[in-house]
Scaffold this active site. Structure first.
Site, PDB file in Angstrom:
ATOM      1  N   GLY A  66       0.832  -1.140   0.141  1.00  0.00           N
ATOM      2  CA  GLY A  66      -0.153   0.004   0.029  1.00  0.00           C
ATOM      3  C   GLY A  66       0.918   1.204  -0.132  1.00  0.00           C
ATOM      4  O   GLY A  66       1.859   1.082   0.537  1.00  0.00           O
TER       5      GLY A  66
ATOM      6  N   GLN B  13       3.161  10.035   1.059  1.00  0.00           N
ATOM      7  CA  GLN B  13       4.369   9.499   0.959  1.00  0.00           C
ATOM      8  C   GLN B  13       5.156   9.847  -0.032  1.00  0.00           C
ATOM      9  O   GLN B  13       6.491   9.615   0.038  1.00  0.00           O
ATOM     10  CB  GLN B  13       4.294   7.716   1.178  1.00  0.00           C
ATOM     11  CG  GLN B  13       3.420   7.448   2.635  1.00  0.00           C
ATOM     12  CD  GLN B  13       3.282   6.046   2.402  1.00  0.00           C
ATOM     13  OE1 GLN B  13       2.410   5.495   1.952  1.00  0.00           O
ATOM     14  NE2 GLN B  13       4.307   5.215   3.191  1.00  0.00           N
TER      15      GLN B  13
ATOM     16  N   CYS C   5       5.658   0.041   7.285  1.00  0.00           N
ATOM     17  CA  CYS C   5       5.392   1.351   6.433  1.00  0.00           C
ATOM     18  C   CYS C   5       6.622   1.646   5.765  1.00  0.00           C
ATOM     19  O   CYS C   5       7.798   1.679   6.167  1.00  0.00           O
ATOM     20  CB  CYS C   5       5.026   2.521   7.384  1.00  0.00           C
ATOM     21  SG  CYS C   5       4.676   4.068   6.345  1.00  0.00           S
ATOM     22  N   LEU C   6       6.405   1.824   4.153  1.00  0.00           N
ATOM     23  CA  LEU C   6       7.771   2.200   3.514  1.00  0.00           C
ATOM     24  C   LEU C   6       8.105   3.520   3.825  1.00  0.00           C
ATOM     25  O   LEU C   6       9.403   3.808   3.597  1.00  0.00           O
ATOM     26  CB  LEU C   6       6.975   2.398   2.106  1.00  0.00           C
ATOM     27  CG  LEU C   6       6.656   0.917   1.437  1.00  0.00           C
ATOM     28  CD1 LEU C   6       6.171   1.185  -0.029  1.00  0.00           C
ATOM     29  CD2 LEU C   6       7.822  -0.081   1.311  1.00  0.00           C
TER      30      LEU C   6
ATOM     31  N   HIS D  10      -4.845   1.657   7.151  1.00  0.00           N
ATOM     32  CA  HIS D  10      -3.466   2.355   7.432  1.00  0.00           C
ATOM     33  C   HIS D  10      -2.984   3.460   6.142  1.00  0.00           C
ATOM     34  O   HIS D  10      -2.703   4.503   6.771  1.00  0.00           O
ATOM     35  CB  HIS D  10      -2.243   1.059   7.128  1.00  0.00           C
ATOM     36  CG  HIS D  10      -0.801   1.575   7.208  1.00  0.00           C
ATOM     37  ND1 HIS D  10      -0.067   1.130   8.118  1.00  0.00           N
ATOM     38  CD2 HIS D  10      -0.149   2.365   6.331  1.00  0.00           C
ATOM     39  CE1 HIS D  10       1.209   1.948   7.765  1.00  0.00           C
ATOM     40  NE2 HIS D  10       1.225   2.434   6.840  1.00  0.00           N
ATOM     41  N   GLU D  11      -3.454   3.325   5.159  1.00  0.00           N
ATOM     42  CA  GLU D  11      -3.293   3.990   4.123  1.00  0.00           C
ATOM     43  C   GLU D  11      -4.094   5.510   4.223  1.00  0.00           C
ATOM     44  O   GLU D  11      -3.625   6.616   3.837  1.00  0.00           O
ATOM     45  CB  GLU D  11      -3.434   3.595   2.561  1.00  0.00           C
ATOM     46  CG  GLU D  11      -2.457   2.498   2.245  1.00  0.00           C
ATOM     47  CD  GLU D  11      -0.967   2.363   2.745  1.00  0.00           C
ATOM     48  OE1 GLU D  11      -0.606   3.793   2.412  1.00  0.00           O
ATOM     49  OE2 GLU D  11      -0.310   1.544   3.125  1.00  0.00           O
TER      50      GLU D  11
ATOM     51  N   HIS E  99      -2.774   7.654   6.408  1.00  0.00           N
ATOM     52  CA  HIS E  99      -1.683   8.742   5.965  1.00  0.00           C
ATOM     53  C   HIS E  99      -2.286  10.002   5.290  1.00  0.00           C
ATOM     54  O   HIS E  99      -1.672  11.211   5.591  1.00  0.00           O
ATOM     55  CB  HIS E  99      -1.056   8.027   4.786  1.00  0.00           C
ATOM     56  CG  HIS E  99       0.196   7.225   5.122  1.00  0.00           C
ATOM     57  ND1 HIS E  99       1.527   7.656   5.723  1.00  0.00           N
ATOM     58  CD2 HIS E  99       0.369   5.913   5.192  1.00  0.00           C
ATOM     59  CE1 HIS E  99       2.147   6.419   6.030  1.00  0.00           C
ATOM     60  NE2 HIS E  99       1.812   5.439   5.692  1.00  0.00           N
TER      61      HIS E  99
HETATM   62 ZN    ZN Z   1       2.720   3.838   5.541  1.00  0.00          ZN
END
Ligand code: ZN
Length: 179
Positions: A46, A51, A92-93, A134-135, A138
């Protein structure tokens, strides 16, 4: 399509609120494609627009093992939440190396626009439900780090600082050889 640079925690730009998308134009389609490429490149499941330093309400998700089921959600809204909670280990990236067991509603109904401009309703549970929530977090500037105990977070930040320091020193040590 291209791979976009990722913002990393604790970059303050990850904490901003994202704007709703007005028109689904060529730029938005290109952004979605680039975000999918970036997500696949990093092995994520995701990615949210903030991000990649874009404050727009757009997320991409793919939880398939082959990476062949991309989902693009524009202006996603959580319309319904399950009262029951379930727990998943999330990463998380933007926070590489940190994993946290998060308790979230076990299932959610999300409404959003697809890239075609069609309104869609998605019922997401299990791992997909966790990733979608989660996304969407963000887009509101919320990060996994908010739910991690202060002590654990301090340890993580110290580790990443030492890691960066090590690479910086190593680079400066080797630099003269390249000149
Ligand atoms: Zn994340």
């Amino acid at each position: 399509m291209s791979i976009l640079p990722l913002l990393r925690d604790p970059d303050p730009r990850l904490r901003k609120l994202s704007r709703r998308i007005g028109a689904l134009d060529k730029d938005i389609r290109q952004l979605a494609g680039n975000m999918l490429d970036t997500m696949y490149q990093h092995g994520g499941c995701g990615l949210a627009a903030p991000q990649v330093n874009t404050r727009l309400r757009l997320i991409v998700v793919d939880i398939s093992s082959r990476g062949d089921s991309p989902l693009v959600l524009i202006n996603p809204i959580i319309a319904r939440l399950d009262n029951e909670l379930s727990r998943h280990e999330e990463g998380c990236l933007s926070i590489p190396g940190l994993y946290a067991a998060m308790r979230r509603p076990a299932s959610v109904v999300v409404t959003a626009l697809a890239l075609t401009g069609k309104c869609i309703e998605l019922e997401a549970s299990g791992w997909l439900g966790a990733v979608v929530q989660h996304e969407i977090d963000h887009l509101d500037g919320k990060l996994l780090t908010d739910a991690v105990a202060a002590k654990e977070l301090a340890r993580y930040r110290k580790q990443t600082r030492q890691h960066a320091e090590f690479h910086r020193k190593r680079r400066s040590f080797f630099l003269p050889l390249h000149e």
